[in-house]
Design an enzyme around this catalytic site. Structure first.
Site, short mmCIF file in Angstrom:
data_model
loop_
_atom_site.label_atom_id
_atom_site.label_comp_id
_atom_site.label_asym_id
_atom_site.label_seq_id
_atom_site.Cartn_x
_atom_site.Cartn_y
_atom_site.Cartn_z
N LYS A 105 -6.54 10.90 5.12
CA LYS A 105 -5.82 11.63 6.16
C LYS A 105 -6.73 12.55 6.97
CE LYS A 105 -1.09 10.99 4.97
NZ LYS A 105 0.24 11.57 4.71
N ARG A 164 -0.53 7.92 -3.47
CA ARG A 164 -0.38 6.79 -2.55
C ARG A 164 -1.71 6.60 -1.83
NH1 ARG A 164 1.04 6.19 2.95
NH2 ARG A 164 2.36 4.36 3.40
#
Length: 281
Positions: free
Chosen positions: A224, A258
């Protein structure tokens, strides 16, 4: 001691420090080029992640990265279902569907999906909660403010952790009121959704304590942008950053990570588990 996770009609166990959810983005516009592709690329990726040791696969047919727009139900179904059908020909792995639309989820249930991963926390589609309850499925409830188009314009909080926790508690209570078992609810604090760098760091370090640990906590940190803000590297080069952040989250109580890169994640969690088992952490 084995970790246990209940959702849908499956009960999962792992000897590792956390469960691993592998990402299969059946989209042309995911923020990370390594996880997107056409039908055959997505099928190949799914089986690669299974081979690497994923406990769960997460299939998505609509990008929810900052600035992204909705796609139609028809397009989302056409992206996801053929991949799911191929997976089910050879594997009974737990499969999560990343969607905000009940029509998409209904189609996925017809081909063996087990779990809904809903970035809207059952807010976008009024029929979704009933559908999940009817199918005795599980649900991941994520925190954000606004929609992916505008969510990064709304990052103001008086008390970040308390507000995220309060929102997720209310959404979990709503899910239970619709007949979804508390054992099948998973919380996601929404890293990168309506948060800046410092807010993402706080939630990474504290999310394992959300709602008093009544529900399992999933952390979606993989590659991210906030990790890139720390090191200055693009998404394609954020593997080390991801492994480090995942380890911090799991050490602080996260139950599921995840990830795009299952094998490095699995091996790093094995090392962590070895230290835990030895009583050193």
């Amino acid at each position: 001691m084995k970790k246990k996770l209940q959702f849908g009609k499956k009960t999962l166990f792992t000897d590792n420090a956390a469960f691993i959810m592998g990402i299969v983005n059946c989209t042309p516009d995911s923020f990370y080029s390594g996880s997107r592709g056409n039908f055959q690329e997505c099928v190949s990726r799914a089986f690669q992640l299974i081979e690497e040791g994923a406990d769960i696969l997460d299939l998505g047919g609509e990008s929810t990265r900052p600035g992204s727009s909705y796609v139609s139900e028809k397009e989302e179904i056409e992206r996801i279902i053929p991949v799911l059908k191929e997976i089910r020909k050879k594997s009974d792995i737990a499969v999560s569907i990343d969607t905000r639309k009940s029509a998409v989820m209904k189609a996925a249930f017809d081909f063996g999906a087990d779990l809904l991963n809903d970035v809207s926390a059952l807010e976008d589609d009024s029929g979704m909660a009933d559908l999940i309850a009817e199918n005795e499925a599980g649900v991941i409830l994520m925190h954000k403010k606004g929609t992916p188009v505008d969510m990064q314009k709304n990052i103001s909080y008086t008390n970040l952790f308390d507000e995220v926790e309060d929102y997720l508690e209310k959404r979990a209570a709503y899910a239970e009121s619709k007949g979804i078992s508390s054992e099948k609810i998973i919380l996601d604090p929404g890293i990168g959704f309506s948060k800046n760098l410092e807010q993402n760091k706080i939630l990474t370090a504290k999310a394992g304590t959300l709602c008093g640990k009544k529900y399992p906590v999933l952390m979606a940190l993989s590659r991210k942008s906030y990790l890139g803000e720390i090191t200055g590297r693009p998404a394609e080069e954020r593997l080390e950053e991801t492994v480090t952040a995942d380890l911090i989250a799991v050490m602080k109580g996260a139950d599921i990570v995840r990830v795009h890169d299952v094998l490095p994640c699995r091996e790093s969690l094995m090392v962590l588990k070895s230290f835990i088992d030895s009583g050193l952490i």
